[in-house]
Design a protein around this motif. Structure first.
Motif, short mmCIF file in Angstrom:
data_model
loop_
_atom_site.label_atom_id
_atom_site.label_comp_id
_atom_site.label_asym_id
_atom_site.label_seq_id
_atom_site.Cartn_x
_atom_site.Cartn_y
_atom_site.Cartn_z
N LEU A 91 36.05 63.95 19.54
CA LEU A 91 37.05 64.88 19.72
C LEU A 91 36.80 65.91 18.89
O LEU A 91 37.52 66.96 18.58
CB LEU A 91 38.49 64.04 19.00
N SER A 131 43.38 66.07 26.17
CA SER A 131 44.59 66.91 26.29
C SER A 131 45.84 66.73 24.85
O SER A 131 46.00 67.85 24.65
CB SER A 131 44.95 66.12 27.78
N GLY A 132 45.68 65.77 23.97
CA GLY A 132 46.25 66.28 23.35
C GLY A 132 45.78 66.56 22.21
O GLY A 132 46.85 67.51 21.37
N VAL A 133 44.69 67.18 21.95
CA VAL A 133 44.31 67.86 20.73
C VAL A 133 44.46 68.77 21.29
O VAL A 133 44.28 69.82 20.43
CB VAL A 133 42.68 67.19 20.92
N ALA A 173 52.36 76.13 25.87
CA ALA A 173 51.32 74.94 26.73
C ALA A 173 52.20 74.21 27.33
O ALA A 173 52.92 73.58 27.05
CB ALA A 173 50.58 74.39 25.29
N LEU A 219 46.54 70.00 23.54
CA LEU A 219 47.83 70.48 23.24
C LEU A 219 48.19 70.88 22.11
O LEU A 219 48.89 71.97 21.40
CB LEU A 219 49.35 69.39 24.11
N LEU A 220 47.71 70.24 20.69
CA LEU A 220 48.50 70.29 19.46
C LEU A 220 47.75 71.90 18.87
O LEU A 220 48.63 72.45 18.39
CB LEU A 220 47.53 69.12 18.61
N LEU A 221 45.91 72.41 19.42
CA LEU A 221 45.58 73.12 18.86
C LEU A 221 46.53 74.47 19.49
O LEU A 221 46.49 75.45 18.48
CB LEU A 221 44.40 72.62 19.65
N VAL A 242 47.24 65.09 32.74
CA VAL A 242 45.90 63.30 33.18
C VAL A 242 47.21 61.82 33.71
O VAL A 242 48.31 62.20 33.00
CB VAL A 242 45.71 63.05 31.86
N VAL A 258 39.40 57.49 31.68
CA VAL A 258 41.04 58.17 31.46
C VAL A 258 41.92 58.47 29.66
O VAL A 258 42.25 59.50 29.44
CB VAL A 258 41.75 58.07 32.56
N MET A 259 41.40 57.30 29.70
CA MET A 259 41.68 57.30 27.66
C MET A 259 41.39 58.71 27.16
O MET A 259 42.30 59.20 26.46
CB MET A 259 41.84 56.37 27.07
N ALA A 262 42.69 61.85 28.37
CA ALA A 262 44.20 61.63 27.39
C ALA A 262 43.93 61.77 26.20
O ALA A 262 44.85 63.25 25.52
CB ALA A 262 44.87 61.06 27.98
N GLN A 263 42.83 61.99 25.58
CA GLN A 263 43.11 62.24 23.64
C GLN A 263 42.51 63.57 23.28
O GLN A 263 43.63 64.58 23.06
CB GLN A 263 42.08 60.97 23.30
N ALA A 318 37.32 70.01 19.89
CA ALA A 318 38.56 70.67 19.14
C ALA A 318 37.59 71.67 18.48
O ALA A 318 38.56 73.10 18.55
CB ALA A 318 39.28 69.82 17.44
#
Lengths: 190, 190
Positions: free
Chosen positions: B50, B90-92, B104, B94-96, B74, B83-84, B87-88, B54
């Motif tokens: 991750l 995608s979270g990173v 976003a 969105l955070l950035l 996702v 998929v997990m 999704a992780q 990033a």
């Protein structure tokens, strides 16, 4: 006495993210350092919510300086409505650990329950009761849903200590046996 | 002529994360700025993977300074094995975006296909062909799997422009109609 291992446990969630920090000595004695919940507003966009959770996690990392991070493993088949947000938070948690050079691992809820209670299908109350007992707390840990984060941290620390060191005679405790079973189960394909 | 909107599209993935940057003028004319894939080693721990993704995303953000970020949404029911991790990532992503103050949003694959081809069930090749046509490329975008990231960026930009502005007579194009249908479908409970 050797330095205790400081573990940050994270129970990921977009609305409520549980965090628990424990110190675990080589003889497996554990002490509570911090427990709390980081919240984000359901009204905010997902990216802003993730940033709020990240800011809260960074505060905990800065204040308590854990040696390792343990994050609950998220499964696609559970709670489909919220599972994607939960997985996103777990990704953010793992990223923050890596960016500080900290080792980070995930554990399944079954592994955690088995490590804490000796029984992989234990209910929430049993886990909370055992967490309170292990940490020598007078009451169940508050907030209640952050108890999972403490359990996760304890699971991770105990897993790290080799059973042969914890039990010089080579006899694993019931909790260790249950944990080993849970781990085998998890590795065999969940 | 008004400033074009610069959109970064991200097709999240732990092994291959597609990124595409396009400039879209108010008249919907789109120009390719950047396309690529960020990789991480399957042998590394999840947290390190991750962090690698990033770092790659931050490079793209620094070099191309998009105004907005679009991330593929996702779904838990797809590709359960990976998929997990998706999704992780995608979270990173969105955070950035949030940490740079960029708006976003996520879009479903159906929304993207409908926006690009006018048909929500279009296949990969159709999407790639339309992306190449829209961006006036001589060949299909390379690497092929980053075409999804470009499609996502285009979808996001076109969504932002009000249909009445794009079609002064008030008549939506087939692509706009298909997109509106896909969006309604997504909002109604997927």
């Amino acid at each position: 006495m050797a330095t205790p291992l400081r573990v940050l446990g994270i129970d990921p969630g977009l609305t409520r993210c549980g965090v628990g920090v424990v110190d675990v000595a080589p003889n497996r004695t554990a002490t509570l350092v911090h427990v709390g919940v980081i919240r984000s507003s359901p009204d905010a966009p997902a990216s802003v919510r993730l940033a709020a959770i990240a800011a809260g996690l960074r505060e905990v990392l800065d204040e308590h300086r854990p040696h390792v991070v343990a994050v609950e493993r998220v499964f696609a088949q559970h709670n489909t409505r919220t599972v994607m947000g939960t997985a996103q938070v777990s990704g953010v948690a793992l990223l923050l650990a890596a960016e500080r050079g900290l080792p980070a691992e995930t554990h399944t809820p079954t592994e955690v329950k088995a490590a804490i209670t000796g029984y992989g299908a234990a209910d929430k109350r049993q886990v909370q009761t055992m967490v309170a007992r292990v940490l020598r707390l007078d009451a169940l840990p508050r907030p209640a849903d952050a108890a999972d984060a403490l359990a996760l941290a304890l699971c991770h620390a105990w897993r790290g200590s080799a059973p042969s060191a914890a039990s010089p005679a080579g006899a694993a405790t019931p909790a260790q046996k249950a944990w080993a079973d849970a781990e085998r189960l998890a590795r065999s394909g969940r």
